[in-house]
Design a protein around this motif. Structure first.
Motif, mmCIF file in Angstrom:
data_model
loop_
_atom_site.group_PDB
_atom_site.id
_atom_site.type_symbol
_atom_site.label_atom_id
_atom_site.label_comp_id
_atom_site.label_asym_id
_atom_site.label_seq_id
_atom_site.Cartn_x
_atom_site.Cartn_y
_atom_site.Cartn_z
ATOM 1 N N ALA A 241 -7.137 5.038 0.572
ATOM 2 C CA ALA A 241 -7.699 5.723 -0.099
ATOM 3 C C ALA A 241 -9.078 7.087 0.483
ATOM 4 O O ALA A 241 -7.693 8.261 -0.472
ATOM 5 C CB ALA A 241 -8.125 4.399 -1.303
ATOM 6 N N ILE B 126 0.657 -1.228 0.035
ATOM 7 C CA ILE B 126 0.179 0.004 -0.390
ATOM 8 C C ILE B 126 0.698 1.439 -0.018
ATOM 9 O O ILE B 126 0.556 2.024 -0.924
ATOM 10 C CB ILE B 126 -0.972 0.164 0.657
ATOM 11 C CG1 ILE B 126 -1.806 1.399 0.791
ATOM 12 C CG2 ILE B 126 0.000 0.606 2.746
ATOM 13 C CD1 ILE B 126 -2.909 1.106 0.077
ATOM 14 N N MET C 219 -0.676 2.881 -3.885
ATOM 15 C CA MET C 219 -1.561 3.759 -3.463
ATOM 16 C C MET C 219 -1.589 5.418 -4.659
ATOM 17 O O MET C 219 -2.434 5.460 -5.260
ATOM 18 C CB MET C 219 -1.573 4.570 -2.063
ATOM 19 C CG MET C 219 -2.877 5.398 -1.636
ATOM 20 S SD MET C 219 -4.195 5.139 -1.743
ATOM 21 C CE MET C 219 -4.814 4.368 -0.357
ATOM 22 N N TYR D 243 -7.706 -0.897 2.350
ATOM 23 C CA TYR D 243 -7.653 -0.016 1.398
ATOM 24 C C TYR D 243 -8.408 0.520 0.860
ATOM 25 O O TYR D 243 -8.039 1.991 0.377
ATOM 26 C CB TYR D 243 -7.015 -1.312 0.090
ATOM 27 C CG TYR D 243 -6.144 -2.138 0.655
ATOM 28 C CD1 TYR D 243 -4.799 -1.391 1.137
ATOM 29 C CD2 TYR D 243 -6.250 -2.909 -0.685
ATOM 30 C CE1 TYR D 243 -3.823 -2.738 1.451
ATOM 31 C CE2 TYR D 243 -4.639 -4.018 -0.344
ATOM 32 C CZ TYR D 243 -4.071 -3.657 0.125
ATOM 33 O OH TYR D 243 -2.769 -4.662 0.363
ATOM 34 N N THR E 82 -4.453 -1.894 -8.566
ATOM 35 C CA THR E 82 -4.157 -1.984 -7.684
ATOM 36 C C THR E 82 -4.968 -3.765 -7.254
ATOM 37 O O THR E 82 -4.717 -3.956 -5.759
ATOM 38 C CB THR E 82 -5.910 -1.224 -7.322
ATOM 39 O OG1 THR E 82 -6.788 -1.872 -8.309
ATOM 40 C CG2 THR E 82 -6.252 -0.118 -7.263
#
Length: 430
Positions: free
Chosen positions: A239, A26, A30, A235, A196
């Motif tokens: 985000a 991540i 991201m 996640y 992703t």
């Protein structure tokens, strides 16, 4: 096979999956995904999780039927036989581990550079990335391998900080920054799914526990679905928190360290420092584990005649494969940027999954899986690959060339090794 009292329970398997997914990935991905999908990247994380879950169904069925530590290598051998194709895929899996190492090292380098106020310089990012690879390589040379307790503590600390950051970020987010009018076109959201998806790829590690998990027919699939679900929630929340506190251009500017940058509006410089240190802690522990595992993979492949014998030779308290992995990883760090590494890694892993699903259809009578779901897994995986390639070749053919190059290299190495060392891929009895 472990004794029953040493078997892995459902929640232990979930912990393995979550630990493999959450954390370093991540930090690295991201900003990369956000640079494509913008404010709607949280939707991309949800869709990426769905694709991973569908793929996970197919792998869980294969793992329950063919419980082997080799995972996908075993499934491909069972589906396509022991031949140059299954051998090439096993080499590709090894190379995908090298790509993952380069991704983690680049992420470490990016966060180290900004922590020491050296952002904007690729040289410093590469220096830090190469330094951490060298340091961990030296440590493993002297015999410090995979310290399970350290890895567990690392992921607990990482998840705790990330969940805390996401929670506070959601509380203080600015709703106007998440207005649907600011979302990009739906095409861009779809294009970003390949990136992703890569952040969920760690769920595959659960299939390697198939020999030891309690009641694999039920718990393997449960563990995969639960771990993907947990990762998806974290996640998505992260985000939303990041883009709810930062403008898109700020994320793009800081895409290699987006999480740290997003902490500034809420926690100020202290938050930036904490997130950056967490990123360094998480990525270094992940590199340590992946490097050790990659060395073991090359050692086992050399023992089985899949790689030249020198890979298995002693190097300190490790193997020559350690040095080879470090050198190849270093080359990727020097010549590719973080987005290119993430993109090539994503497409490579998706391709491996697609091959596995295709092979699953050949032996679906043995696994008793739903043909509809396995076909869906194959088609969604191929669709994500196609969409991302369409997106990437609009500006440059670099990603396509790199993917084709890695694919060709895998089968070339397989072909050469067959000629020189009579390479064979072991196939377990079903």
């Amino acid at each position: 096979m472990l004794k029953s009292n040493n078997k892995i329970g459902l929640w232990s398997a979930v912990g393995i999956g979550v630990g493999a997914m959450i954390g370093a990935g991540i930090f690295a991905l991201m900003g990369q995904a956000g640079a494509i999908a913008g404010k709607a990247v949280y939707i991309s994380f949800i869709l990426g999780g769905i694709v991973a879950a569908i793929s996970g169904y197919s792998l869980a069925k294969l793992g329950a039927r063919f419980p082997a530590a080799g995972g996908i290598v075993e499934y491909v051998a069972q589906s396509f036989g022991v031949n140059i194709f299954s051998g090439g895929i096993s080499v590709l899996l090894y190379l995908s581990s090298i790509i993952a190492l380069a991704l983690l090292a680049k992420a470490f380098g990016s966060y180290a550079a900004v922590l020491f106020n050296l952002k904007g310089s690729l040289i410093y990012t590469n220096v830090f990335a190469l330094s951490i690879m060298t340091i961990l390589g030296i440590i493993q040379y002297f015999g410090v391998k995979k310290v399970v307790k350290f890895q567990n503590v690392a992921i607990i600390i990482t998840i705790t900080i990330l969940v805390g950051f996401a929670t506070v970020g959601l509380i203080y987010l600015k709703p106007e920054l998440m207005a649907p009018a600011l979302y990009p076109s739906s095409n861009k959201i779809l294009f970003s799914i390949a990136i992703t998806f890569f952040s969920y790829e760690g769920f595959r590690i659960i299939t390697h526990t198939a020999e030891d998990i309690v009641n694999p027919e039920k718990n393997l699939m449960k563990a995969i679905f639960i771990s993907i679900g947990i990762a998806m929630v974290i996640y998505t929340a992260l985000a939303y928190a990041v883009f709810g506190n930062l403008e898109v251009d700020k994320v793009i500017e800081a895409k290699n360290y987006a999480l740290a940058e997003a902490s500034k509006p809420i926690f100020g410089a202290i938050g930036f420092t904490i997130i950056s240190i967490t990123a360094l802690f998480s990525t270094s522990s992940s590199i340590n584990a992946v490097l050790y595992a990659t060395t073991n993979i090359s050692y086992q492949m050399a023992k089985d005649g899949e790689f030249p014998a020198f890979f298995a030779k002693q190097l300190g308290l490790s193997r020559v494969g350690l040095l080879v992995s470090l050198v190849v990883t270093g080359l990727l760090i020097l010549f590719l940027d973080l987005l290119q590494i993430a993109a090539v890694g994503s497409i490579t892993v998706l391709f491996i999954h697609a091959v596995t699903h295709l092979g699953h259809l050949k032996i679906i009578d043995q696994t008793r899986a739903s043909k509809f779901l396995v076909v869906t897994a194959l088609l969604t995986t191929l669709t994500v690959i196609a969409l991302f390639l369409i997106y990437s070749i609009k500006d440059s053919y670099t990603i396509l060339f790199l993917f084709v190059g890695i694919l060709a290299l895998s089968f070339l190495l397989e072909f050469i090794s067959r000629l020189i060392i009579n390479r064979k891929v072991a196939k377990s009895n079903p």
